[in-house]
Each structure stands twice: as structure tokens, then as C-alpha cells.
Design a protein around this motif. Structure first.
Motif, mmCIF file in Angstrom:
data_model
loop_
_atom_site.group_PDB
_atom_site.id
_atom_site.type_symbol
_atom_site.label_atom_id
_atom_site.label_comp_id
_atom_site.label_asym_id
_atom_site.label_seq_id
_atom_site.Cartn_x
_atom_site.Cartn_y
_atom_site.Cartn_z
ATOM 1 N N HIS A 35 -1.091 -0.287 -5.741
ATOM 2 C CA HIS A 35 -2.269 0.259 -6.426
ATOM 3 C C HIS A 35 -2.388 -0.308 -7.841
ATOM 4 O O HIS A 35 -1.437 -0.815 -8.408
ATOM 5 N N GLY A 36 -3.575 -0.184 -8.416
ATOM 6 C CA GLY A 36 -3.802 -0.570 -9.805
ATOM 7 C C GLY A 36 -4.226 -2.009 -9.987
ATOM 8 O O GLY A 36 -4.077 -2.576 -11.063
ATOM 9 N N LEU A 37 -4.756 -2.629 -8.931
ATOM 10 C CA LEU A 37 -5.147 -4.038 -9.005
ATOM 11 C C LEU A 37 -6.664 -4.218 -8.975
ATOM 12 O O LEU A 37 -7.161 -5.292 -8.655
ATOM 13 N N GLN A 38 -7.418 -3.165 -9.337
ATOM 14 C CA GLN A 38 -8.875 -3.204 -9.226
ATOM 15 C C GLN A 38 -9.529 -4.287 -10.085
ATOM 16 O O GLN A 38 -10.633 -4.722 -9.777
ATOM 17 N N LYS A 46 -0.661 -13.454 -5.318
ATOM 18 C CA LYS A 46 0.137 -14.265 -4.397
ATOM 19 C C LYS A 46 1.181 -13.366 -3.747
ATOM 20 O O LYS A 46 1.782 -12.522 -4.408
ATOM 21 N N VAL A 47 1.374 -13.585 -2.450
ATOM 22 C CA VAL A 47 2.390 -12.852 -1.702
ATOM 23 C C VAL A 47 3.217 -13.877 -0.958
ATOM 24 O O VAL A 47 2.678 -14.703 -0.224
ATOM 25 N N PHE A 90 -6.374 -7.396 0.894
ATOM 26 C CA PHE A 90 -6.742 -6.904 -0.423
ATOM 27 C C PHE A 90 -8.046 -6.142 -0.290
ATOM 28 O O PHE A 90 -9.092 -6.709 0.022
ATOM 29 N N GLY A 91 -7.976 -4.811 -0.490
ATOM 30 C CA GLY A 91 -9.143 -3.949 -0.307
ATOM 31 C C GLY A 91 -10.078 -3.945 -1.500
ATOM 32 O O GLY A 91 -9.728 -4.363 -2.603
ATOM 33 N N THR A 92 -11.276 -3.440 -1.288
ATOM 34 C CA THR A 92 -12.288 -3.403 -2.332
ATOM 35 C C THR A 92 -11.936 -2.423 -3.450
ATOM 36 O O THR A 92 -12.446 -2.545 -4.551
ATOM 37 N N ALA A 93 -11.066 -1.459 -3.193
ATOM 38 C CA ALA A 93 -10.693 -0.475 -4.210
ATOM 39 C C ALA A 93 -9.543 -0.972 -5.091
ATOM 40 O O ALA A 93 -9.000 -0.210 -5.877
ATOM 41 N N GLY A 94 -9.187 -2.245 -4.973
ATOM 42 C CA GLY A 94 -8.098 -2.789 -5.779
ATOM 43 C C GLY A 94 -6.724 -2.401 -5.266
ATOM 44 O O GLY A 94 -5.769 -2.342 -6.023
ATOM 45 N N LEU A 123 4.630 -18.720 2.629
ATOM 46 C CA LEU A 123 3.373 -18.093 2.204
ATOM 47 C C LEU A 123 2.873 -17.124 3.261
ATOM 48 O O LEU A 123 2.831 -17.437 4.432
ATOM 49 N N ILE A 124 2.496 -15.944 2.830
ATOM 50 C CA ILE A 124 2.033 -14.944 3.788
ATOM 51 C C ILE A 124 0.539 -14.997 4.006
ATOM 52 O O ILE A 124 0.093 -15.001 5.124
ATOM 53 N N GLY A 125 -0.278 -15.000 2.972
ATOM 54 C CA GLY A 125 -1.651 -14.999 3.374
ATOM 55 C C GLY A 125 -2.746 -14.830 2.373
ATOM 56 O O GLY A 125 -3.849 -14.628 2.792
ATOM 57 N N LEU A 126 -2.548 -14.912 1.091
ATOM 58 C CA LEU A 126 -3.680 -14.722 0.194
ATOM 59 C C LEU A 126 -4.237 -16.030 -0.336
ATOM 60 O O LEU A 126 -5.284 -16.040 -0.934
ATOM 61 N N GLU A 127 -3.538 -17.136 -0.145
ATOM 62 C CA GLU A 127 -4.065 -18.406 -0.631
ATOM 63 C C GLU A 127 -4.949 -19.018 0.444
ATOM 64 O O GLU A 127 -4.840 -18.700 1.614
#
Length: 165
Positions: A35-38, A46-47, A90-94, A123-127
Motif C-alpha cells: 500500500h501507499g504507492l498511489q 520493479k519487482v 498494480f491497481g488503480t488505488a496505488g 524479472l517478474i512482470g512490471l517492465e
């Protein structure tokens, strides 16, 4: 490179923070919510998996006046986790959602050491997929260069020296 009018180089100041993590355990899967990534964009996160044992989640974004906000979370992965099946959203609510599926008893007995085949920084998946393809191409080139170096070392032209009697 010289600065105009002897200006000092621009330096960044970092505002490090610790995002809140929330775990949920379900029958076949552990779920992690960060949480807290809005204020972050998907591209700023990066994960990765290091050495098949640690999940590393990082994020960095610009604020103002050369200040950057960043965080780093390292989480030990259970040996019962199916590493190839980890998913990140990565959800819209951050909120960053990480799904860590558990191995079934059949997969545990037949798979052997799954972690041995994973490279460091898997690498898992955000790039983007383009970034992943470039990394794979660079790794492939490194293998080719290494193989050529070994071949050059093994195959040296030998000098023939005649022995006078």
C-alpha cells in the motif's frame, strides 16, 4: 563535460519511505498487498526475484526540487512457493498486488530444486516486453562472446620448432 559559469553539479536528495504491506493467506496462494504507492506510475516500480529466494520490490519517482521518493522491500520467498507462477498487478488505488502460488504436493515431489534454474534478478512482470527482450538478447550475446573466447583459447596455432641434431 564542463558546467556553465562554474555551476555546481545537480544532485538529488532521496526521501526514503517504507510502504505498508498486508499479507493474506489462502488455500493455494499467499497474497501480498503493498500500500501507499498511489503517486507512482507502473513504470516506476520493479519487482524481481534474486537467486530464487528473495522477492525484491523497488520504486522511485521524482518529487520536486531534485528530490526523489523511493522505497525498497525485500521479502524471503517460501520454499513452498511456485516461483514460475508469481504474478504482479498494480491497481488503480496505488496498491501493488503480488500473488505467490503454493506448490501442490505433486509439483513438490516431481520438480526437484526449482530455484536452481532461475537466474539472479529474474524479472517478474512490471517492465515492458521490449525491455525483457533486450535483456535476453544481451544475455545471449554474452554467452556467444564467452564461447568465442573459450574457442580462441583452446584453438591456438602451434609453432613447429625443428630440433637440430
Amino acid at each position: 563535460m564542463e558546467n556553465k559559469d562554474n555551476e555546481a553539479p545537480i544532485t538529488c536528495t532521496y526521501d526514503d519511505f517504507e510502504p505498508m504491506c498486508k499479507w493474506r493467506r489462502e488455500e493455494g496462494c499467499d497474497l501480498l498487498e503493498v500500500h501507499g504507492l498511489q503517486d507512482f506510475e507502473r513504470e516506476q516500480l520493479k519487482v524481481r526475484i534474486n537467486l530464487g529466494t528473495t522477492l525484491v520490490i523497488t520504486g522511485e519517482r521524482p518529487l520536486k526540487n531534485n528530490i526523489r521518493s523511493r522505497f525498497r522491500k525485500e521479502i524471503k520467498i517460501s520454499k513452498h512457493c511456485e516461483i514460475d507462477e508469481i504474478r504482479v498487478k498494480f491497481g488503480t488505488a496505488g496498491i501493488l498486488h503480488v500473488s505467490l502460488p503454493k506448490k501442490t504436493s505433486k509439483k513438490i515431489s516431481n520438480s526437484g530444486d526449482v530455484n536452481a534454474s532461475l537466474p539472479s534478478n529474474y524479472l517478474i512482470g512490471l517492465e515492458s516486453s521490449t525491455c525483457c527482450r533486450l535483456k535476453l538478447a544481451a544475455q545471449g550475446m554474452a554467452v556467444v562472446v564467452f564461447a568465442m573466447a573459450i574457442a580462441a583459447f583452446v584453438y591456438k596455432p602451434r609453432r613447429c620448432v625443428q630440433v637440430e641434431s
